[in-house]
Scaffold this motif. Structure first.
Motif, PDB file in Angstrom:
ATOM      1  N   GLN A 129       8.422 -35.755 -25.788  1.00 21.63           N
ATOM      2  CA  GLN A 129       9.350 -35.718 -24.680  1.00 21.63           C
ATOM      3  C   GLN A 129       9.318 -36.985 -23.852  1.00 21.63           C
ATOM      4  O   GLN A 129      10.063 -37.106 -22.912  1.00 21.63           O
ATOM      5  CB  GLN A 129       9.024 -34.522 -23.774  1.00 21.63           C
ATOM      6  CG  GLN A 129       9.450 -33.198 -24.349  1.00 21.63           C
ATOM      7  CD  GLN A 129      10.959 -33.014 -24.243  1.00 21.63           C
ATOM      8  OE1 GLN A 129      11.731 -33.628 -24.952  1.00 21.63           O
ATOM      9  NE2 GLN A 129      11.373 -32.174 -23.335  1.00 21.63           N
ATOM     10  N   GLN A 130       8.485 -37.943 -24.204  1.00 20.06           N
ATOM     11  CA  GLN A 130       8.307 -39.115 -23.368  1.00 20.06           C
ATOM     12  C   GLN A 130       9.338 -40.188 -23.655  1.00 20.06           C
ATOM     13  O   GLN A 130       9.878 -40.301 -24.762  1.00 20.06           O
ATOM     14  CB  GLN A 130       6.918 -39.708 -23.596  1.00 20.06           C
ATOM     15  CG  GLN A 130       5.803 -38.953 -22.906  1.00 20.06           C
ATOM     16  CD  GLN A 130       4.481 -39.704 -22.989  1.00 20.06           C
ATOM     17  OE1 GLN A 130       4.355 -40.698 -23.682  1.00 20.06           O
ATOM     18  NE2 GLN A 130       3.499 -39.221 -22.256  1.00 20.06           N
ATOM     19  N   TYR A 168      11.817 -44.163 -27.355  1.00 23.56           N
ATOM     20  CA  TYR A 168      11.670 -42.713 -27.325  1.00 23.56           C
ATOM     21  C   TYR A 168      11.266 -42.221 -28.703  1.00 23.56           C
ATOM     22  O   TYR A 168      11.390 -42.929 -29.702  1.00 23.56           O
ATOM     23  CB  TYR A 168      12.983 -42.051 -26.868  1.00 23.56           C
ATOM     24  CG  TYR A 168      14.151 -42.299 -27.799  1.00 23.56           C
ATOM     25  CD1 TYR A 168      14.887 -43.481 -27.719  1.00 23.56           C
ATOM     26  CD2 TYR A 168      14.524 -41.357 -28.761  1.00 23.56           C
ATOM     27  CE1 TYR A 168      15.954 -43.717 -28.573  1.00 23.56           C
ATOM     28  CE2 TYR A 168      15.588 -41.592 -29.606  1.00 23.56           C
ATOM     29  CZ  TYR A 168      16.300 -42.778 -29.507  1.00 23.56           C
ATOM     30  OH  TYR A 168      17.364 -43.018 -30.365  1.00 23.56           O
ATOM     31  N   GLU A 197      18.335 -37.531 -22.345  1.00 23.77           N
ATOM     32  CA  GLU A 197      18.659 -36.116 -22.205  1.00 23.77           C
ATOM     33  C   GLU A 197      18.915 -35.511 -23.577  1.00 23.77           C
ATOM     34  O   GLU A 197      19.575 -36.123 -24.420  1.00 23.77           O
ATOM     35  CB  GLU A 197      19.894 -35.934 -21.337  1.00 23.77           C
ATOM     36  CG  GLU A 197      20.252 -34.479 -21.060  1.00 23.77           C
ATOM     37  CD  GLU A 197      21.571 -34.334 -20.324  1.00 23.77           C
ATOM     38  OE1 GLU A 197      22.494 -35.120 -20.597  1.00 23.77           O
ATOM     39  OE2 GLU A 197      21.681 -33.434 -19.474  1.00 23.77           O
ATOM     40  N   LYS A 199      18.230 -31.499 -17.951  1.00 19.35           N
ATOM     41  CA  LYS A 199      17.260 -32.363 -17.297  1.00 19.35           C
ATOM     42  C   LYS A 199      17.210 -33.725 -17.957  1.00 19.35           C
ATOM     43  O   LYS A 199      17.459 -33.883 -19.145  1.00 19.35           O
ATOM     44  CB  LYS A 199      15.875 -31.732 -17.352  1.00 19.35           C
ATOM     45  CG  LYS A 199      15.311 -31.580 -18.760  1.00 19.35           C
ATOM     46  CD  LYS A 199      13.954 -30.903 -18.742  1.00 19.35           C
ATOM     47  CE  LYS A 199      13.380 -30.834 -20.144  1.00 19.35           C
ATOM     48  NZ  LYS A 199      12.079 -30.111 -20.162  1.00 19.35           N
ATOM     49  N   TYR A 200      16.879 -34.705 -17.128  1.00 24.13           N
ATOM     50  CA  TYR A 200      16.627 -36.048 -17.617  1.00 24.13           C
ATOM     51  C   TYR A 200      15.127 -36.254 -17.739  1.00 24.13           C
ATOM     52  O   TYR A 200      14.356 -35.830 -16.889  1.00 24.13           O
ATOM     53  CB  TYR A 200      17.173 -37.094 -16.644  1.00 24.13           C
ATOM     54  CG  TYR A 200      18.683 -37.181 -16.557  1.00 24.13           C
ATOM     55  CD1 TYR A 200      19.290 -37.779 -15.453  1.00 24.13           C
ATOM     56  CD2 TYR A 200      19.505 -36.679 -17.547  1.00 24.13           C
ATOM     57  CE1 TYR A 200      20.662 -37.878 -15.366  1.00 24.13           C
ATOM     58  CE2 TYR A 200      20.879 -36.770 -17.460  1.00 24.13           C
ATOM     59  CZ  TYR A 200      21.454 -37.371 -16.365  1.00 24.13           C
ATOM     60  OH  TYR A 200      22.814 -37.464 -16.264  1.00 24.13           O
ATOM     61  N   ILE A 201      14.731 -36.931 -18.816  1.00 22.70           N
ATOM     62  CA  ILE A 201      13.368 -37.404 -18.970  1.00 22.70           C
ATOM     63  C   ILE A 201      13.398 -38.882 -18.624  1.00 22.70           C
ATOM     64  O   ILE A 201      14.080 -39.667 -19.298  1.00 22.70           O
ATOM     65  CB  ILE A 201      12.851 -37.223 -20.407  1.00 22.70           C
ATOM     66  CG1 ILE A 201      13.032 -35.772 -20.875  1.00 22.70           C
ATOM     67  CG2 ILE A 201      11.398 -37.659 -20.507  1.00 22.70           C
ATOM     68  CD1 ILE A 201      12.262 -34.758 -20.069  1.00 22.70           C
ATOM     69  N   TYR A 222      13.842 -33.056  -8.619  1.00 22.80           N
ATOM     70  CA  TYR A 222      12.921 -33.940  -9.309  1.00 22.80           C
ATOM     71  C   TYR A 222      11.877 -34.385  -8.296  1.00 22.80           C
ATOM     72  O   TYR A 222      12.108 -34.328  -7.086  1.00 22.80           O
ATOM     73  CB  TYR A 222      13.653 -35.195  -9.826  1.00 22.80           C
ATOM     74  CG  TYR A 222      14.617 -34.988 -10.959  1.00 22.80           C
ATOM     75  CD1 TYR A 222      15.912 -34.525 -10.728  1.00 22.80           C
ATOM     76  CD2 TYR A 222      14.269 -35.292 -12.272  1.00 22.80           C
ATOM     77  CE1 TYR A 222      16.822 -34.358 -11.766  1.00 22.80           C
ATOM     78  CE2 TYR A 222      15.171 -35.141 -13.316  1.00 22.80           C
ATOM     79  CZ  TYR A 222      16.437 -34.673 -13.057  1.00 22.80           C
ATOM     80  OH  TYR A 222      17.326 -34.518 -14.098  1.00 22.80           O
ATOM     81  N   GLU A 281      10.041 -37.163 -12.249  1.00 25.27           N
ATOM     82  CA  GLU A 281       9.791 -36.013 -13.131  1.00 25.27           C
ATOM     83  C   GLU A 281      10.715 -34.851 -12.784  1.00 25.27           C
ATOM     84  O   GLU A 281      10.867 -34.505 -11.608  1.00 25.27           O
ATOM     85  CB  GLU A 281       8.349 -35.513 -12.981  1.00 25.27           C
ATOM     86  CG  GLU A 281       7.280 -36.515 -13.340  1.00 25.27           C
ATOM     87  CD  GLU A 281       5.896 -35.950 -13.035  1.00 25.27           C
ATOM     88  OE1 GLU A 281       5.170 -35.648 -13.994  1.00 25.27           O
ATOM     89  OE2 GLU A 281       5.557 -35.833 -11.847  1.00 25.27           O
ATOM     90  N   SER A 304      10.338 -27.090 -15.469  1.00 26.73           N
ATOM     91  CA  SER A 304       9.252 -27.775 -16.160  1.00 26.73           C
ATOM     92  C   SER A 304       7.940 -27.025 -15.929  1.00 26.73           C
ATOM     93  O   SER A 304       7.863 -26.089 -15.126  1.00 26.73           O
ATOM     94  CB  SER A 304       9.133 -29.206 -15.652  1.00 26.73           C
ATOM     95  OG  SER A 304       8.607 -29.213 -14.333  1.00 26.73           O
TER      96      SER A 304
END
Lengths: 112, 115
Positions: A2-3, A25, A93, A99-101, B35, B44, B58
């Motif tokens: 997920q990083q 990624y 995403e 959600k955004y990583i 976040y 995050e 999360s």
């Protein structure tokens, strides 16, 4: 998986130079890659974004280059200006998620 | 130009206290997010919210956290019993829809300091 790994952590560029920030990624399911710009005391603001079906996207002085096979993408700021001094975050995403990583951020300083 | 607003800009609280961070998303947006950014670290994801329900959260978003849309304009994040490690900048974001091409618009953040 997920990083999103971002480099460099900080960058100093002369006015008029090219600033290059890189992200990588692992998760091939990511399908949307925005770049955010954050000035001190402000929230992140969308700068430019790309999907993996194109290799490059340009908006003004800002260009994203995307290498799908290498799972890497980068932000190029042409003719960098002191007003570009900010922290830049890449993000990714996965479809169907909300959600955004984010990457760890790059603090850019453009010298006048 | 419409923007996401957050209050307060800075909140100091003692460990174990409850805090509520407030956000006013952009008025026609339907998706809301929190976040956080610990000093010097990456932003995050905590939680996303749509149609009065949590869409995704999360592993950070444990039972100490809750979100609520108490009326038609506010979106809140509650931390029931704050810990030192909750000290961070908390960003609220909103979007018109989910995913590309709907941009997530971020507010200026609330800096939470837990002592």
């Amino acid at each position: 998986q997920q990083q999103v790994k971002q480099s460099p952590q900080s960058l100093i560029v002369q006015k008029g130079g090219i600033s290059i920030i890189n992200c990588a990624y692992e998760n091939t399911a990511f399908d949307y890659f925005p770049w955010y710009q954050q000035f001190p005391g402000k929230g992140p603001a969308l700068l430019i974004a790309i999907r993996p079906d194109v290799s490059e996207k340009k908006e003004g002085r800002f260009t994203i280059s995307f290498n799908k096979s290498a799972k890497q993408f980068s932000l190029h700021i042409m003719d960098s200006q002191p007003g570009d001094s900010a922290t830049y975050f890449c993000a990714a995403e996965r479809p169907g998620t909300y959600k955004y990583i984010f990457g760890t951020g790059t603090r850019l300083k453009v010298l006048a | 130009e419409p923007e996401v607003t957050q209050t307060p800009s800075h909140q100091v609280t003692q460990m174990g206290q409850e805090v509520i961070l407030r956000c006013v998303p952009i008025s026609n947006h339907l998706y809301f997010y929190w976040y956080r950014q610990i000093l010097g670290q990456k932003v995050e994801f905590l939680v996303s919210f749509y149609n009065n329900e949590i869409s995704e959260k999360s592993e950070i978003f444990d039972d100490q956290f809750s979100v609520e849309r108490p009326d038609g304009s506010n979106f809140t994040l509650k931390i029931r019993s704050t810990k030192l490690e909750d000290s961070a900048m908390y960003f609220c974001a909103s979007s018109e829809g989910a995913g590309d091409p709907y941009e997530q618009y971020f507010g200026p953040g609330t800096r939470l300091t837990v002592t």
